[in-house]
Design a protein around this motif. Structure first.
Motif, PDB file in Angstrom:
ATOM      1  N   GLU A  17       0.738  -1.308   0.301  1.00 15.03           N
ATOM      2  CA  GLU A  17       0.081  -0.146   0.223  1.00 15.03           C
ATOM      3  C   GLU A  17       0.834   1.373  -0.203  1.00 15.03           C
ATOM      4  OE1 GLU A  17      -2.993   0.234  -0.657  1.00 15.03           O
ATOM      5  OE2 GLU A  17      -2.973  -2.271  -0.542  1.00 15.03           O
ATOM      6  N   LEU A  18       1.695   1.429   0.437  1.00 16.26           N
ATOM      7  CA  LEU A  18       2.797   2.269   0.478  1.00 16.26           C
ATOM      8  C   LEU A  18       3.236   2.250  -0.998  1.00 16.26           C
ATOM      9  CD1 LEU A  18       5.283   1.883   4.154  1.00 16.26           C
ATOM     10  CD2 LEU A  18       3.346   3.873   3.666  1.00 16.26           C
ATOM     11  N   ARG A  19       3.506   1.755  -1.484  1.00 15.46           N
ATOM     12  CA  ARG A  19       4.424   1.588  -2.801  1.00 15.46           C
ATOM     13  C   ARG A  19       2.625   1.991  -3.923  1.00 15.46           C
ATOM     14  NH1 ARG A  19       7.904  -1.211  -6.693  1.00 15.46           N
ATOM     15  NH2 ARG A  19       7.863  -0.184  -8.441  1.00 15.46           N
ATOM     16  N   LYS A  20       1.998   1.707  -3.602  1.00 10.33           N
ATOM     17  CA  LYS A  20       0.284   2.488  -4.851  1.00 10.33           C
ATOM     18  C   LYS A  20       0.244   3.677  -4.088  1.00 10.33           C
ATOM     19  CE  LYS A  20      -2.087  -2.053  -4.450  1.00 10.33           C
ATOM     20  NZ  LYS A  20      -3.597  -1.958  -3.770  1.00 10.33           N
ATOM     21  N   LEU A  21       0.342   3.703  -2.705  1.00 11.94           N
ATOM     22  CA  LEU A  21       0.672   5.942  -2.858  1.00 11.94           C
ATOM     23  C   LEU A  21       2.056   6.672  -3.248  1.00 11.94           C
ATOM     24  CD1 LEU A  21      -0.199   4.948   1.132  1.00 11.94           C
ATOM     25  CD2 LEU A  21      -1.421   6.215  -0.763  1.00 11.94           C
ATOM     26  N   ARG A  22       3.094   5.813  -2.944  1.00  9.24           N
ATOM     27  CA  ARG A  22       3.827   6.580  -3.715  1.00  9.24           C
ATOM     28  C   ARG A  22       4.098   6.325  -5.772  1.00  9.24           C
ATOM     29  NH1 ARG A  22       8.814   4.702  -5.899  1.00  9.24           N
ATOM     30  NH2 ARG A  22       8.496   2.301  -5.770  1.00  9.24           N
ATOM     31  N   ASP A  23       3.736   5.153  -6.049  1.00  6.93           N
ATOM     32  CA  ASP A  23       3.019   5.840  -7.159  1.00  6.93           C
ATOM     33  C   ASP A  23       2.132   6.487  -8.103  1.00  6.93           C
ATOM     34  OD1 ASP A  23       5.017   3.407  -7.772  1.00  6.93           O
ATOM     35  OD2 ASP A  23       3.655   1.885  -7.731  1.00  6.93           O
ATOM     36  N   ALA A  24       1.100   6.201  -6.930  1.00  6.67           N
ATOM     37  CA  ALA A  24       0.249   7.609  -7.339  1.00  6.67           C
ATOM     38  C   ALA A  24       1.054   8.614  -6.722  1.00  6.67           C
ATOM     39  CB  ALA A  24      -0.838   7.447  -6.621  1.00  6.67           C
ATOM     40  N   ARG A  30      13.933   6.331  -4.478  1.00  7.87           N
ATOM     41  CA  ARG A  30      14.921   7.619  -4.626  1.00  7.87           C
ATOM     42  C   ARG A  30      14.932   8.702  -4.042  1.00  7.87           C
ATOM     43  NH1 ARG A  30      20.339   8.247  -6.205  1.00  7.87           N
ATOM     44  NH2 ARG A  30      20.222   6.845  -7.446  1.00  7.87           N
ATOM     45  N   GLU A  31      13.419   9.384  -4.396  1.00 11.72           N
ATOM     46  CA  GLU A  31      13.049  10.304  -3.563  1.00 11.72           C
ATOM     47  C   GLU A  31      12.205  10.183  -2.754  1.00 11.72           C
ATOM     48  OE1 GLU A  31      11.186  13.503  -7.631  1.00 11.72           O
ATOM     49  OE2 GLU A  31      10.662  11.310  -6.609  1.00 11.72           O
ATOM     50  N   ALA A  32      11.865   8.907  -2.438  1.00 10.17           N
ATOM     51  CA  ALA A  32      11.072   9.041  -0.761  1.00 10.17           C
ATOM     52  C   ALA A  32      12.248   8.530   0.299  1.00 10.17           C
ATOM     53  CB  ALA A  32       9.991   7.834  -1.081  1.00 10.17           C
ATOM     54  N   LYS A  42      16.054   0.935   1.976  1.00  9.08           N
ATOM     55  CA  LYS A  42      15.250   1.056   2.900  1.00  9.08           C
ATOM     56  C   LYS A  42      14.344   1.068   3.468  1.00  9.08           C
ATOM     57  CE  LYS A  42      15.334   1.601   7.919  1.00  9.08           C
ATOM     58  NZ  LYS A  42      16.157   2.896   8.961  1.00  9.08           N
ATOM     59  N   ILE A  43      13.852   1.996   1.270  1.00  5.43           N
ATOM     60  CA  ILE A  43      12.644   2.355   1.023  1.00  5.43           C
ATOM     61  C   ILE A  43      12.132   0.646   0.756  1.00  5.43           C
ATOM     62  CG2 ILE A  43      11.437   3.684  -0.937  1.00  5.43           C
ATOM     63  CD1 ILE A  43      11.659   5.412   2.419  1.00  5.43           C
ATOM     64  N   SER A  44      12.713   0.179   0.248  1.00  9.89           N
ATOM     65  CA  SER A  44      12.846  -1.093  -0.868  1.00  9.89           C
ATOM     66  C   SER A  44      12.013  -2.057   0.024  1.00  9.89           C
ATOM     67  CB  SER A  44      14.106  -1.774  -1.807  1.00  9.89           C
ATOM     68  OG  SER A  44      13.840  -0.497  -3.097  1.00  9.89           O
ATOM     69  N   HIS A  45      12.490  -1.936   1.024  1.00  4.64           N
ATOM     70  CA  HIS A  45      12.269  -3.081   2.389  1.00  4.64           C
ATOM     71  C   HIS A  45      11.087  -3.291   2.938  1.00  4.64           C
ATOM     72  CE1 HIS A  45      15.841  -5.431   1.796  1.00  4.64           C
ATOM     73  NE2 HIS A  45      17.059  -4.713   2.401  1.00  4.64           N
ATOM     74  N   MET A  46      10.777  -1.137   2.809  1.00  2.00           N
ATOM     75  CA  MET A  46       9.931  -0.732   3.421  1.00  2.00           C
ATOM     76  C   MET A  46       8.351  -1.145   2.748  1.00  2.00           C
ATOM     77  SD  MET A  46      10.065   2.946   4.997  1.00  2.00           S
ATOM     78  CE  MET A  46      11.398   2.870   6.463  1.00  2.00           C
ATOM     79  N   GLU A  47       9.063  -0.776   1.819  1.00  3.70           N
ATOM     80  CA  GLU A  47       7.426  -1.637   0.719  1.00  3.70           C
ATOM     81  C   GLU A  47       7.287  -3.028   0.146  1.00  3.70           C
ATOM     82  OE1 GLU A  47       8.257   2.829  -2.255  1.00  3.70           O
ATOM     83  OE2 GLU A  47       8.598   0.435  -2.783  1.00  3.70           O
ATOM     84  N   ILE A  51      11.234  -4.773   6.224  1.00  2.71           N
ATOM     85  CA  ILE A  51      11.656  -4.175   7.779  1.00  2.71           C
ATOM     86  C   ILE A  51      10.124  -2.843   7.510  1.00  2.71           C
ATOM     87  CG2 ILE A  51      14.255  -3.798   7.034  1.00  2.71           C
ATOM     88  CD1 ILE A  51      13.535  -1.366   6.446  1.00  2.71           C
ATOM     89  N   GLY A  52       9.816  -2.845   9.107  1.00  2.04           N
ATOM     90  CA  GLY A  52       8.640  -1.981   9.284  1.00  2.04           C
ATOM     91  C   GLY A  52       8.878  -0.620   9.543  1.00  2.04           C
ATOM     92  N   ILE A  53       8.373   0.581   9.524  1.00  4.40           N
ATOM     93  CA  ILE A  53       7.881   1.573   9.389  1.00  4.40           C
ATOM     94  C   ILE A  53       7.155   1.628  10.724  1.00  4.40           C
ATOM     95  CG2 ILE A  53       6.026   2.411   7.986  1.00  4.40           C
ATOM     96  CD1 ILE A  53       6.698   4.529   6.555  1.00  4.40           C
ATOM     97  N   SER A  54       7.429   3.089  10.960  1.00  8.11           N
ATOM     98  CA  SER A  54       6.883   4.014  12.069  1.00  8.11           C
ATOM     99  C   SER A  54       5.916   5.195  11.756  1.00  8.11           C
ATOM    100  CB  SER A  54       7.914   4.903  13.132  1.00  8.11           C
ATOM    101  OG  SER A  54       8.451   5.737  12.053  1.00  8.11           O
ATOM    102  N   GLU A  55       5.274   5.134  12.908  1.00  8.17           N
ATOM    103  CA  GLU A  55       3.655   5.719  12.469  1.00  8.17           C
ATOM    104  C   GLU A  55       4.466   7.200  12.121  1.00  8.17           C
ATOM    105  OE1 GLU A  55       0.059   7.896  14.393  1.00  8.17           O
ATOM    106  OE2 GLU A  55       0.636   6.234  15.502  1.00  8.17           O
TER     107      GLU A  55
END
Length: 284
Positions: A17-24, A30-32, A42-47, A51-55
């Motif tokens: 869902e994070l990836r969908k938001l970024r694509d949209a 790289r920008e994220a 780290k962004i790739s791992h999050m998506e 790895i987790g992501i904090s609120e």
């Protein structure tokens, strides 16, 4: 933060869902990464859910992506704060395969459940002996302790149908599944009685597709549709000979909603379904 070797289906969904938001938003990884002052990996791992992501970071990314869907962002933040050991099914981590935990997790967080099955009774409505028959029939044979753990886990899953806030469950079962004598007449009869008893639960709606139906329903494996806290988090869990599959793309969700609606129209009304189950039980 070390990467997860086996992220749960829910953790993977958060990442997708994070990836969908970024694509949209038309933003690159790289920008994220620059926004959070982390490396792109780290962004790739999050998506990927590795790895987790904090609120706090999640909300910063949502703002960066110009997302104004506050309900979705709140739901994703809720997922981000979940921790291992928080729920009952975590007790089975390291005991059962991750797929068992994933299905329990999906059901636990669902706002409503719909299913259609043609050969077996839905797991949430199975008796212990019926479940034992299924698990002892797996080849190669499972160890006795694993069979016991699977049965216990399956029985505990059904707790979501009771309590102060039960999850609504609309089950559609083909008559073929009701006439299977898995475990013998006694086990089959007890299972049919349990199905009739389940209809007394306010949370359960049970309908049967009779042999007389002239509508073909394209379901040879169990299908479960879990309604999420927001529509974007709806999920389909489909069994296959190669394991469980969790689907969340809108095109896939739409297809399975149509499938379930077709199955519902082909099924008997609840009272007629109950009468048919009673008739089959008397024939045993």
């Amino acid at each position: 933060m070390p990467t997860r070797d086996n992220p749960t289906a829910r953790q993977v969904r958060l990442g997708s869902e994070l990836r969908k938001l970024r694509d949209a938003a038309g933003r690159t990884a790289r920008e994220a990464a620059g926004m959070l002052s982390v490396d792109q990996a780290k962004i790739s791992h999050m998506e990927a859910g590795r790895i987790g992501i904090s609120e706090e970071r999640l909300r910063r990314l949502a703002s960066f992506y110009r997302s104004d869907d506050s309900a979705l962002i709140d739901a994703l933040c809720e997922i981000s704060t979940e921790r291992r050991g928080q729920y009952w099914f975590d007790d089975y981590r390291g005991i059962l395969a991750p797929a068992f935990l994933d299905i329990a997790e999906l059901e636990w967080h669902a706002r409503a459940l719909r299913s259609v099955q043609s050969l077996t009774v839905p797991g949430l409505l199975q008796t212990e002996e019926y479940a034992r028959t299924l698990f002892t029939s797996i080849w190669p044979r499972l160890p006795a302790d694993e069979i016991d753990a699977r049965i216990e886990h399956r029985m505990r899953r059904a707790e979501i149908l009771d309590g102060d806030a039960p999850v609504p469950f609309a089950a559609i079962i083909h008559e073929a599944a009701l006439r299977m004598r898995f475990g013998g007449r006694k086990v089959a009869r007890t299972q049919l009685q349990a199905l009739m008893d389940s209809t007394e639960r306010p949370s359960v709606t049970l309908r049967v597709i009779p042999f007389t139906s002239e509508v073909f329903i394209e379901v040879t494996q169990p299908v479960l549709y879990a309604t999420g806290v927001v529509p974007q988090l709806d999920t389909v869990q489909a069994d296959s000979a190669f394991g469980n599959h969790f689907l969340g793309a809108e095109a896939e969700l739409k297809r399975y909603r149509m499938l379930l609606n077709t199955a519902r129209h082909a099924s008997l009304e609840s009272e007629e379904s109950r009468q048919l189950i009673h008739h089959i039980a008397r024939e045993l």
